[in-house]
Design a protein around this motif. Structure first.
Motif, mmCIF file in Angstrom:
data_model
loop_
_atom_site.group_PDB
_atom_site.id
_atom_site.type_symbol
_atom_site.label_atom_id
_atom_site.label_comp_id
_atom_site.label_asym_id
_atom_site.label_seq_id
_atom_site.Cartn_x
_atom_site.Cartn_y
_atom_site.Cartn_z
ATOM 1 N N CYS A 100 23.755 98.637 -0.489
ATOM 2 C CA CYS A 100 23.856 99.900 -1.216
ATOM 3 C C CYS A 100 22.815 99.911 -2.336
ATOM 4 N N VAL A 101 21.967 100.922 -2.318
ATOM 5 C CA VAL A 101 20.867 100.983 -3.272
ATOM 6 C C VAL A 101 20.661 102.432 -3.702
ATOM 7 N N ASP A 102 20.369 102.628 -4.991
ATOM 8 C CA ASP A 102 20.155 103.986 -5.504
ATOM 9 C C ASP A 102 18.781 104.520 -5.135
ATOM 10 N N GLU A 103 17.764 103.661 -5.232
ATOM 11 C CA GLU A 103 16.387 104.108 -5.029
ATOM 12 C C GLU A 103 15.741 103.368 -3.860
ATOM 13 N N GLU A 104 15.059 104.120 -3.030
ATOM 14 C CA GLU A 104 14.464 103.557 -1.817
ATOM 15 C C GLU A 104 13.359 102.562 -2.120
ATOM 16 N N ARG A 105 12.764 102.649 -3.302
ATOM 17 C CA ARG A 105 11.663 101.738 -3.623
ATOM 18 C C ARG A 105 12.130 100.281 -3.690
ATOM 19 N N ALA A 106 13.441 100.067 -3.892
ATOM 20 C CA ALA A 106 13.971 98.706 -3.933
ATOM 21 C C ALA A 106 13.872 98.014 -2.585
ATOM 22 N N ILE A 107 13.698 98.790 -1.515
ATOM 23 C CA ILE A 107 13.523 98.188 -0.180
ATOM 24 C C ILE A 107 12.102 98.420 0.315
ATOM 25 N N GLY A 108 11.195 98.695 -0.621
ATOM 26 C CA GLY A 108 9.828 99.055 -0.261
ATOM 27 C C GLY A 108 9.076 97.993 0.510
ATOM 28 N N ARG A 109 9.444 96.712 0.323
ATOM 29 C CA ARG A 109 8.753 95.639 1.040
ATOM 30 C C ARG A 109 9.122 95.606 2.518
ATOM 31 N N MET A 110 10.217 96.247 2.870
ATOM 32 C CA MET A 110 10.647 96.255 4.271
ATOM 33 C C MET A 110 10.022 97.458 4.978
ATOM 34 N N ARG A 111 8.752 97.325 5.302
ATOM 35 C CA ARG A 111 8.036 98.381 6.000
ATOM 36 C C ARG A 111 7.195 97.755 7.104
ATOM 37 N N PRO A 112 7.270 98.252 8.341
ATOM 38 C CA PRO A 112 8.192 99.320 8.737
ATOM 39 C C PRO A 112 9.627 98.818 8.843
ATOM 40 N N ILE A 113 10.570 99.757 8.856
ATOM 41 C CA ILE A 113 11.972 99.392 8.968
ATOM 42 C C ILE A 113 12.226 98.802 10.361
ATOM 43 N N PRO A 114 12.784 97.581 10.447
ATOM 44 C CA PRO A 114 13.067 96.990 11.765
ATOM 45 C C PRO A 114 14.055 97.848 12.560
ATOM 46 N N SER A 115 13.965 97.762 13.866
ATOM 47 C CA SER A 115 14.830 98.579 14.722
ATOM 48 C C SER A 115 16.300 98.186 14.612
ATOM 49 N N CYS A 116 16.581 96.996 14.074
ATOM 50 C CA CYS A 116 17.965 96.544 13.925
ATOM 51 C C CYS A 116 18.604 97.044 12.637
ATOM 52 N N VAL A 117 17.852 97.793 11.834
ATOM 53 C CA VAL A 117 18.341 98.279 10.540
ATOM 54 C C VAL A 117 18.520 99.795 10.592
ATOM 55 N N CYS A 118 19.686 100.252 10.158
ATOM 56 C CA CYS A 118 19.971 101.691 10.090
ATOM 57 C C CYS A 118 19.950 102.118 8.625
ATOM 58 N N VAL A 119 19.080 103.067 8.294
ATOM 59 C CA VAL A 119 18.977 103.579 6.924
ATOM 60 C C VAL A 119 19.606 104.964 6.860
ATOM 61 N N ARG A 120 20.554 105.135 5.932
ATOM 62 C CA ARG A 120 21.204 106.433 5.731
ATOM 63 C C ARG A 120 21.042 106.865 4.281
ATOM 64 N N GLU A 121 20.781 108.158 4.065
ATOM 65 C CA GLU A 121 20.630 108.689 2.707
ATOM 66 C C GLU A 121 21.898 109.410 2.276
ATOM 67 N N PHE A 122 22.256 109.215 1.003
ATOM 68 C CA PHE A 122 23.443 109.850 0.430
ATOM 69 C C PHE A 122 23.031 110.494 -0.896
ATOM 70 N N ARG A 123 22.673 111.759 -0.824
ATOM 71 C CA ARG A 123 22.234 112.491 -2.005
ATOM 72 C C ARG A 123 23.321 113.452 -2.454
ATOM 73 N N ALA A 124 23.371 113.698 -3.750
ATOM 74 C CA ALA A 124 24.323 114.676 -4.278
ATOM 75 C C ALA A 124 23.959 116.056 -3.742
ATOM 76 N N PRO A 125 24.936 116.838 -3.289
ATOM 77 C CA PRO A 125 24.632 118.168 -2.762
ATOM 78 C C PRO A 125 24.153 119.104 -3.865
ATOM 79 N N ARG A 126 23.335 120.062 -3.497
ATOM 80 C CA ARG A 126 22.928 121.089 -4.450
ATOM 81 C C ARG A 126 24.089 122.053 -4.668
ATOM 82 N N GLN A 127 24.064 122.725 -5.796
ATOM 83 C CA GLN A 127 25.149 123.645 -6.109
ATOM 84 C C GLN A 127 25.310 124.704 -5.024
ATOM 85 N N GLU A 128 24.195 125.183 -4.480
ATOM 86 C CA GLU A 128 24.268 126.230 -3.459
ATOM 87 C C GLU A 128 24.825 125.724 -2.132
ATOM 88 N N ASP A 129 24.894 124.394 -1.960
ATOM 89 C CA ASP A 129 25.439 123.822 -0.725
ATOM 90 C C ASP A 129 26.907 123.434 -0.852
#
Length: 217
Positions: A100-129
């Protein structure tokens, strides 16, 4: 729903509530039960990469896999993060690791993302959503909610998600056997509690009760 077939998941974003829900859902899918000796959560102030990798590399005791969650990954020292990310490139198939990480740059050394790793984003919804999010939350409880009712609740709650499930449970209990939640229902349940909270804050400030005023905000 998170696909459990991956041995490593990286949950990115500042929305802790959504990340925690995804972790709990995945945990049940992998372990089949809420508590288990093959489950452990690691934090940067109390764990090292050696401890984490030892747990991940040990065969499961009573479950199909070991399940470990690494919280606040960006707060681990850089060399500790590098060791963990190196493991993620060639992970054990008998463990499921969630980072669990807030900012993607903390995993910046892992490029490209290996096929065994699943990355999911969890952003706060906008008010209109938020109205759409609220309608889906009502639907998960077998209730229908019109745009006017959802928009009213969104106006009262803002983009805060942490208490939405509890609030929706209150509204669902209020309407009982009715299938549809109306704006009047929202006003009766959430509007009352919102007004009460606002009144309590004003009263605390007027009474110079600073500690209570802070606690209510």
């Amino acid at each position: 729903m998170v696909d459990q077939k991956f041995p490593v998941f990286i949950f990115v974003g500042e929305e802790e509530y959504l990340k925690d829900k995804a972790v709990q859902s995945l945990k049940i899918s992998v372990l089949g039960k809420p508590s288990d000796p093959d489950f452990k959560t690691f934090y940067p102030d109390s764990a090292t990469s050696a401890e984490i990798l030892e747990f991940a590399g040990t065969m499961p005791f009573s479950s199909p896999k070991r399940f470990l969650v690494i919280k606040d990954f960006e707060d681990f020292p850089a060399e500790e993060r590098d060791r963990i990310l190196a493991y993620c490139a060639k992970p054990s198939q008998s463990s499921c690791v969630v980072i669990c990480v807030d900012e993607e740059r903390a995993i910046g050394r892992m490029r490209p993302i290996p096929s065994c790793v699943c990355v999911r984003e969890f952003r706060a919804p906008r008010q209109e959503d938020m109205a759409s999010v609220i309608i889906k939350t009502a639907s998960s409880r077998g209730k229908k909610m019109g745009d006017d009712a959802a928009s009213l609740l969104a106006e009262l709650r803002g983009t805060e998600l942490s208490g939405l499930d509890e609030e929706m449970d209150k509204i669902a209990a209020f309407v009982g056997g009715r299938d549809v939640i109306t704006a009047d229902d929202v006003e009766a349940v959430s509007g009352r509690s919102f007004t009460s909270s606002a009144f309590d804050i004003i009263w605390a400030v007027g009474s110079r009760d600073v500690d209570r005023a802070i606690a209510l905000t």
